[in-house]
Design an enzyme around this catalytic site. Sequence first.
Site, PDB file in Angstrom:
ATOM      1  N   HIS A   1       0.831  -1.245   0.084  1.00 24.03           N
ATOM      2  CA  HIS A   1       0.106   0.091   0.038  1.00 24.03           C
ATOM      3  C   HIS A   1       0.922   1.139  -0.010  1.00 24.03           C
ATOM      4  O   HIS A   1       2.107   1.218   0.641  1.00 24.03           O
ATOM      5  CB  HIS A   1      -0.831   0.004   1.231  1.00 24.03           C
ATOM      6  CG  HIS A   1      -1.958   1.025   1.470  1.00 24.03           C
ATOM      7  ND1 HIS A   1      -1.785   2.145   1.871  1.00 24.03           N
ATOM      8  CD2 HIS A   1      -3.146   0.912   1.201  1.00 24.03           C
ATOM      9  CE1 HIS A   1      -2.655   2.888   1.769  1.00 24.03           C
ATOM     10  NE2 HIS A   1      -3.762   2.166   1.401  1.00 24.03           N
TER      11      HIS A   1
ATOM     12  N   ASP B   1       2.838  -4.120   8.221  1.00 24.26           N
ATOM     13  CA  ASP B   1       1.624  -3.145   8.141  1.00 24.26           C
ATOM     14  C   ASP B   1       0.496  -4.203   8.222  1.00 24.26           C
ATOM     15  O   ASP B   1       0.026  -5.362   7.234  1.00 24.26           O
ATOM     16  CB  ASP B   1       1.370  -2.835   6.716  1.00 24.26           C
ATOM     17  CG  ASP B   1      -0.058  -2.368   6.197  1.00 24.26           C
ATOM     18  OD1 ASP B   1      -0.753  -2.391   6.971  1.00 24.26           O
ATOM     19  OD2 ASP B   1      -0.039  -1.775   5.104  1.00 24.26           O
TER      20      ASP B   1
ATOM     21  N   GLN C   1      -4.601  -5.454   7.300  1.00 25.44           N
ATOM     22  CA  GLN C   1      -5.769  -6.264   6.638  1.00 25.44           C
ATOM     23  C   GLN C   1      -5.533  -7.473   7.251  1.00 25.44           C
ATOM     24  O   GLN C   1      -6.164  -8.612   6.963  1.00 25.44           O
ATOM     25  CB  GLN C   1      -5.368  -6.333   5.249  1.00 25.44           C
ATOM     26  CG  GLN C   1      -5.593  -5.229   4.350  1.00 25.44           C
ATOM     27  CD  GLN C   1      -6.896  -4.654   4.253  1.00 25.44           C
ATOM     28  OE1 GLN C   1      -8.010  -5.399   4.473  1.00 25.44           O
ATOM     29  NE2 GLN C   1      -7.136  -3.315   3.565  1.00 25.44           N
TER      30      GLN C   1
ATOM     31  N   LYS D   1     -10.704  -0.056  10.056  1.00 26.66           N
ATOM     32  CA  LYS D   1     -10.823  -1.003   9.375  1.00 26.66           C
ATOM     33  C   LYS D   1     -11.561  -2.294  10.432  1.00 26.66           C
ATOM     34  O   LYS D   1     -11.523  -3.540   9.885  1.00 26.66           O
ATOM     35  CB  LYS D   1      -9.746  -1.450   8.584  1.00 26.66           C
ATOM     36  CG  LYS D   1      -9.327  -0.456   7.546  1.00 26.66           C
ATOM     37  CD  LYS D   1      -8.024  -1.025   6.845  1.00 26.66           C
ATOM     38  CE  LYS D   1      -7.466  -0.008   6.342  1.00 26.66           C
ATOM     39  NZ  LYS D   1      -8.139   0.548   4.852  1.00 26.66           N
TER      40      LYS D   1
ATOM     41  N   CYS E   1      -4.660   2.193  -3.597  1.00 25.21           N
ATOM     42  CA  CYS E   1      -3.558   2.962  -3.074  1.00 25.21           C
ATOM     43  C   CYS E   1      -2.224   1.973  -3.231  1.00 25.21           C
ATOM     44  O   CYS E   1      -1.377   1.800  -2.523  1.00 25.21           O
ATOM     45  CB  CYS E   1      -3.536   3.059  -1.446  1.00 25.21           C
ATOM     46  SG  CYS E   1      -4.814   4.421  -1.254  1.00 25.21           S
TER      47      CYS E   1
END
Lengths: 430, 146
Positions: A142, A219, A222, A245, A385
Amino acid sequence: MTVQTLPLDDTAVRRIRSDFPELGALVNGKPLVYLDSGATSLKPTNVLDAERWFAENFTAAVHRGAHTLAAEATEQFERARESVAAFVGADADEIVWTSNATEGLNLVAYAIGNATAGRGGAASAQFRLEPGDEIVVTESEHHANLIPWQELAARTGAVVRAIPVDDSGQVTLEAAAEVIGERTRIVAIAHVSNVTAAIAPVDGLVRLARAVGAFVVLDACQSVPHMPVDLHALDVDFAVFSGHKMLAPTGIGVLYGRRDLLNALPPFLTGGSMITTVTLESAEYLPAPQRFEAGTQRISQAIALAAACDYLSVVGLDRIAAHEHELGARLVDGLQQIDGVRLLGPTDAVARTGLAAFDLEGVHAHDAGQFLDDRGIAVRVGHHCAQPLHRRFGMTASTRASTYLYNTTDDVDAFLDALSGVRSFFGVSA
Amino acid sequence: MSGLESLYQQVILDHSREKHGFGLREGEAASSHQLNPTCGDELTLQVHLSEDGATINDVAWEGAGCSISMASASLLSDLAAGMPVADAPARIALFRELMRSKGAGVADDEPLGDAAVLEGVSRYIARVKCAMLAWVALEDSLAQLP
């Protein structure tokens, strides 16, 4: 603790859905089919109530002031930190509140830049970058886990190198071993790609990074909302995720850092609440996490994020992961049966989560998204992104459907059914 | 006509495939490259003028994007061919007004010719940028003329 591995059954999902007010909405006259949780999730009433409850009962700035409300607000704020820490297998003082994951990544990158500029004394020497040092990312990152490192490299003379993905969009350890080398100082990777849904081989990547003494930045945007994540067990140095999220409001995110590293890292944002002694010439800083929390914090949002973690824990992250695994497999199977669909990412259900991005031959993603929106189906269109990854696949935009705990197989089927009419509507197929 | 069908009228879908004016060539008086960063739509547009510089002979363009941005460039190409340079700013302004009308339209869309079929876009705020892409490129090109 008993480990639940059964996915959510229809009754459980129905009960969950009743907690999300927006799921009763009509969009363009059709019941909302929300398949854009990868961008931002819907919020359950307990989260909305928690934020309101705090605002109605504890309005005060935290870590300052001695009146009763200020003390109670601080207590609630720190309790929220403990809840969120426990949710990801960390300790409370390893959790720094940020606005979102993007800010967390920028915080680490700017703090390392400050260390490179000589801030932070002897303790921060371990972070200093020399010209030619390498920061390793992947081709599927991303932009939030790419641009802060580009900027850091531009300020320090370090170089950003990217691990290429294979044709299915996956990061392999073979490819990583070609890029991670003795000049590597930072390895910044997504746990789960927001485009391909591929789950990165974090254990192997951490081993490769450790072998050359590089820091690992994960990261986890997700992954943390969708599967059990234990940051201590993953043995990463830093990790970030966003509240919005994972059922929480916007404006709250988390940076996790190993205690010794956070305490050695110079601050990024400076100001009130992060200091011990201040003179007109200089200041000394509190230990982590306060040294990274300058200014009045997002207090009610932190309370709401803790409530979101509670909600997810009660349902069970393992059950949520199993549920999304089923929905993801249904999505991928269904997509592959539609003419003109090219899936971005692995087809192997084991290696992916419950989202799927794809190209529809002859129809631009914006047009496909518009057609679906007309039927009340919300998906994401664009480059998500991740322009470099789309370029790797030879396209500028794709359509992405992403599921969460409140989605049903009916949602997936409604999406697949609508999607199969898109190409004929646009005159691309009979 | 449903919202979706008024957005994607047949003439728009036809233009998105036929792309009148597609293909760049040498000899342009000015050109402009425009990008829509939210979706990655991209377009380069050239203005080719008459010898005296008073008339747009044609606009040529290349680009990739959604059907609305492609159809809009194609329709603009039809409209601009033979148009006095002096008239172009007012046409662009009128088209922008139509796009920002949120479905209300404009009093007189006659000067826009077939491009007026894009009126349906104005109900979809997220798509107005798509329709404007080529027109902004023309506006930018004209601003570069001496």
